[in-house]
Write a protein that holds these residues in place. Structure first.
Motif, PDB file in Angstrom:
ATOM      1  N   ILE A   1     -53.847  46.212  -2.286  1.00 49.67           N
ATOM      2  CA  ILE A   1     -54.903  45.709  -1.403  1.00 49.67           C
ATOM      3  C   ILE A   1     -56.037  46.719  -1.323  1.00 49.67           C
ATOM      4  O   ILE A   1     -57.223  46.357  -1.399  1.00 49.67           O
ATOM      5  N   LYS A   2     -55.687  47.981  -1.179  1.00 50.79           N
ATOM      6  CA  LYS A   2     -56.721  49.026  -1.107  1.00 50.79           C
ATOM      7  C   LYS A   2     -57.518  49.100  -2.411  1.00 50.79           C
ATOM      8  O   LYS A   2     -58.739  49.314  -2.395  1.00 50.79           O
ATOM      9  N   TYR A   3     -56.827  48.882  -3.514  1.00 54.01           N
ATOM     10  CA  TYR A   3     -57.519  48.870  -4.814  1.00 54.01           C
ATOM     11  C   TYR A   3     -58.496  47.700  -4.879  1.00 54.01           C
ATOM     12  O   TYR A   3     -59.649  47.859  -5.305  1.00 54.01           O
ATOM     13  N   TYR A   4     -58.074  46.518  -4.425  1.00 53.03           N
ATOM     14  CA  TYR A   4     -58.964  45.361  -4.417  1.00 53.03           C
ATOM     15  C   TYR A   4     -60.168  45.600  -3.511  1.00 53.03           C
ATOM     16  O   TYR A   4     -61.287  45.170  -3.820  1.00 53.03           O
ATOM     17  N   LEU A   5     -59.950  46.273  -2.391  1.00 54.25           N
ATOM     18  CA  LEU A   5     -61.052  46.607  -1.494  1.00 54.25           C
ATOM     19  C   LEU A   5     -62.053  47.526  -2.185  1.00 54.25           C
ATOM     20  O   LEU A   5     -63.266  47.326  -2.105  1.00 54.25           O
ATOM     21  N   ARG A   6     -61.539  48.542  -2.882  1.00 53.74           N
ATOM     22  CA  ARG A   6     -62.424  49.481  -3.578  1.00 53.74           C
ATOM     23  C   ARG A   6     -63.215  48.776  -4.670  1.00 53.74           C
ATOM     24  O   ARG A   6     -64.365  49.116  -4.942  1.00 53.74           O
ATOM     25  N   GLU A   7     -62.572  47.808  -5.330  1.00 52.27           N
ATOM     26  CA  GLU A   7     -63.217  47.098  -6.434  1.00 52.27           C
ATOM     27  C   GLU A   7     -64.151  45.992  -5.959  1.00 52.27           C
ATOM     28  O   GLU A   7     -64.798  45.321  -6.770  1.00 52.27           O
ATOM     29  N   GLY A   8     -64.197  45.762  -4.649  1.00 54.80           N
ATOM     30  CA  GLY A   8     -65.078  44.735  -4.111  1.00 54.80           C
ATOM     31  C   GLY A   8     -64.537  43.327  -4.212  1.00 54.80           C
ATOM     32  O   GLY A   8     -65.292  42.358  -4.009  1.00 54.80           O
ATOM     33  N   LEU A   9     -63.252  43.171  -4.516  1.00 57.72           N
ATOM     34  CA  LEU A   9     -62.669  41.834  -4.592  1.00 57.72           C
ATOM     35  C   LEU A   9     -62.344  41.285  -3.214  1.00 57.72           C
ATOM     36  O   LEU A   9     -62.207  40.072  -3.044  1.00 57.72           O
ATOM     37  N   LEU A  10     -62.191  42.185  -2.250  1.00 63.03           N
ATOM     38  CA  LEU A  10     -61.983  41.810  -0.858  1.00 63.03           C
ATOM     39  C   LEU A  10     -63.107  42.414  -0.026  1.00 63.03           C
ATOM     40  O   LEU A  10     -63.482  43.562  -0.250  1.00 63.03           O
TER      41      LEU A  10
ATOM     42  N   THR B   1     -59.936  35.120   6.808  1.00 60.66           N
ATOM     43  CA  THR B   1     -60.771  35.114   5.599  1.00 60.66           C
ATOM     44  C   THR B   1     -60.212  36.069   4.554  1.00 60.66           C
ATOM     45  O   THR B   1     -60.150  35.744   3.361  1.00 60.66           O
ATOM     46  N   HIS B   2     -59.796  37.244   5.008  1.00 60.09           N
ATOM     47  CA  HIS B   2     -59.197  38.217   4.085  1.00 60.09           C
ATOM     48  C   HIS B   2     -57.878  37.692   3.531  1.00 60.09           C
ATOM     49  O   HIS B   2     -57.573  37.877   2.346  1.00 60.09           O
ATOM     50  N   LEU B   3     -57.114  37.036   4.384  1.00 62.97           N
ATOM     51  CA  LEU B   3     -55.828  36.483   3.954  1.00 62.97           C
ATOM     52  C   LEU B   3     -56.038  35.457   2.847  1.00 62.97           C
ATOM     53  O   LEU B   3     -55.364  35.479   1.805  1.00 62.97           O
ATOM     54  N   HIS B   4     -57.002  34.574   3.069  1.00 64.20           N
ATOM     55  CA  HIS B   4     -57.273  33.532   2.079  1.00 64.20           C
ATOM     56  C   HIS B   4     -57.795  34.137   0.782  1.00 64.20           C
ATOM     57  O   HIS B   4     -57.349  33.767  -0.314  1.00 64.20           O
ATOM     58  N   ARG B   5     -58.742  35.073   0.889  1.00 63.21           N
ATOM     59  CA  ARG B   5     -59.313  35.682  -0.298  1.00 63.21           C
ATOM     60  C   ARG B   5     -58.259  36.450  -1.087  1.00 63.21           C
ATOM     61  O   ARG B   5     -58.237  36.410  -2.323  1.00 63.21           O
ATOM     62  N   LEU B   6     -57.370  37.160  -0.379  1.00 66.18           N
ATOM     63  CA  LEU B   6     -56.345  37.931  -1.070  1.00 66.18           C
ATOM     64  C   LEU B   6     -55.394  37.018  -1.827  1.00 66.18           C
ATOM     65  O   LEU B   6     -54.985  37.324  -2.954  1.00 66.18           O
ATOM     66  N   ARG B   7     -55.046  35.886  -1.238  1.00 66.49           N
ATOM     67  CA  ARG B   7     -54.183  34.932  -1.943  1.00 66.49           C
ATOM     68  C   ARG B   7     -54.898  34.366  -3.174  1.00 66.49           C
ATOM     69  O   ARG B   7     -54.276  34.133  -4.210  1.00 66.49           O
ATOM     70  N   LEU B   8     -56.187  34.135  -3.048  1.00 62.68           N
ATOM     71  CA  LEU B   8     -56.975  33.653  -4.181  1.00 62.68           C
ATOM     72  C   LEU B   8     -56.984  34.687  -5.300  1.00 62.68           C
ATOM     73  O   LEU B   8     -56.746  34.357  -6.473  1.00 62.68           O
ATOM     74  N   VAL B   9     -57.261  35.944  -4.947  1.00 64.58           N
ATOM     75  CA  VAL B   9     -57.295  37.006  -5.951  1.00 64.58           C
ATOM     76  C   VAL B   9     -55.933  37.149  -6.606  1.00 64.58           C
ATOM     77  O   VAL B   9     -55.829  37.307  -7.836  1.00 64.58           O
ATOM     78  N   ARG B  10     -54.883  37.069  -5.815  1.00 67.82           N
ATOM     79  CA  ARG B  10     -53.529  37.204  -6.372  1.00 67.82           C
ATOM     80  C   ARG B  10     -53.251  36.093  -7.384  1.00 67.82           C
ATOM     81  O   ARG B  10     -52.665  36.346  -8.446  1.00 67.82           O
TER      82      ARG B  10
END
Length: 224
Positions: free
Chosen positions: A17-26, A42-51
Motif C-alpha cells: 500500500i505504501k508503495y502504491y501511495l509513493r507511485e501515485g496509484l492511491l 474511496t481509498h478502499l475502492h481504489r486499492l481494490r481496483l489497483v489490486r
C-alpha cells in the motif's frame, strides 16, 4: 480507517500500500499527525481496483498509472478512454516490417468492413501475430481470422452493452478499465475450458466408434 485496517480489508500488505501511495496509484490519506493518515471508502475502492489490475490483469505499475489517468480525465470520451485503457494494457505494439503480414491484416479488416488504421495498437498487434505465424510456417493461420471476427463481434457488442449499464460516466469508465482487464482474462479462461470440454467430447466419441472393433471387425469378448 488506518492503513492497517485498509490492508486487512483488502488483503494488500501494508508495504505494498505504501508503495502504491509513493507511485501515485492511491491518493494520499488525510493526515491526522505527522506520521499517520486516515483513509476512507474511496481509498478502499481504489486499492481494490489497483489490486485487480495488477494481480488479475498482470499490468505493470506504469500501465496501471495509464489506466487510472484515463479514468481521471474528465474530458475524455468513453470511446477515447477505451483506446487509452487498451494501449495501457497491451502497449503500443511492436511494428513489423513484414509486408505480407501487413497486407493479410489489411485484407482481413477490409472484409469485415472495419476501418483501416495501420497505426492502431490492435492492427499492429495483428500484423505481428500474422508475421510470427509466417515465420513458423503456419501459412493457414490467417484463415482463422474471419471465424474469430464472427465470435468477437458478438463479444464486442456484449462488452459495450455492459458499459452502458453504468449509472454515471465515471462508473462507465471504470467498467471499461476493469472490464477490459478482467474480460480478457475471463475470455481466455472460458476459451480454454470450452476447448478442453469439446476435446473430451470428441475423444469419447472416437473411443465409442472404435469400441466395436478394429479394421471394421467386431471386438467380441472371449466366449461370445
Amino acid at each position: 480507517m488506518r492503513i492497517a485496517e485498509l490492508s486487512r480489508r483488502t488483503g494488500v500488505p501494508v508495504p505494498t500500500i505504501k508503495y502504491y501511495l509513493r507511485e501515485g496509484l492511491l491518493p494520499a490519506g488525510e493526515l491526522t499527525s505527522p506520521n499517520q493518515a486516515r483513509y476512507g471508502e474511496t481509498h478502499l475502492h481504489r486499492l481494490r481496483l489497483v489490486r485487480a489490475l495488477v494481480e488479475v490483469g498482470g499490468l505493470s505499475i506504469a500501465a496501471v498509472r495509464g489506466v487510472l489517468g484515463a479514468l481521471e480525465d474528465p474530458e475524455r470520451s468513453l470511446h477515447r478512454a477505451m483506446g487509452t485503457v487498451e494501449t495501457a494494457i497491451v502497449g503500443a505494439g511492436a511494428a513489423s516490417d513484414d509486408e505480407v503480414a501487413h497486407e493479410q491484416a489489411r485484407r482481413f479488416v477490409d472484409r469485415q468492413g472495419w476501418g483501416y488504421r495501420p497505426d492502431s495498437h490492435a492492427f499492429r498487434s495483428l500484423v505481428a501475430v500474422l508475421a510470427s505465424a509466417r515465420d513458423i510456417g503456419l501459412d493457414s493461420f490467417p484463415g482463422q481470422l474471419d471465424g474469430y471476427a464472427r465470435v468477437c463481434g458478438k463479444l464486442a457488442e456484449q462488452d459495450l452493452d455492459y458499459v452502458m449499464t453504468a449509472a454515471t460516466k465515471d462508473a462507465a469508465m471504470e467498467i471499461v478499465a476493469v472490464g477490459t482487464v478482467l474480460g480478457d482474462a475471463a475470455l481466455a479462461a472460458v476459451r480454454r475450458l470450452a476447448r478442453r470440454e469439446l476435446s473430451a467430447v470428441r475423444a469419447r466419441a472416437e473411443r465409442e466408434e472404435a469400441r466395436p472393433g478394429e479394421g471394421g471387425q467386431d471386438c467380441a469378448e472371449p466366449g461370445d
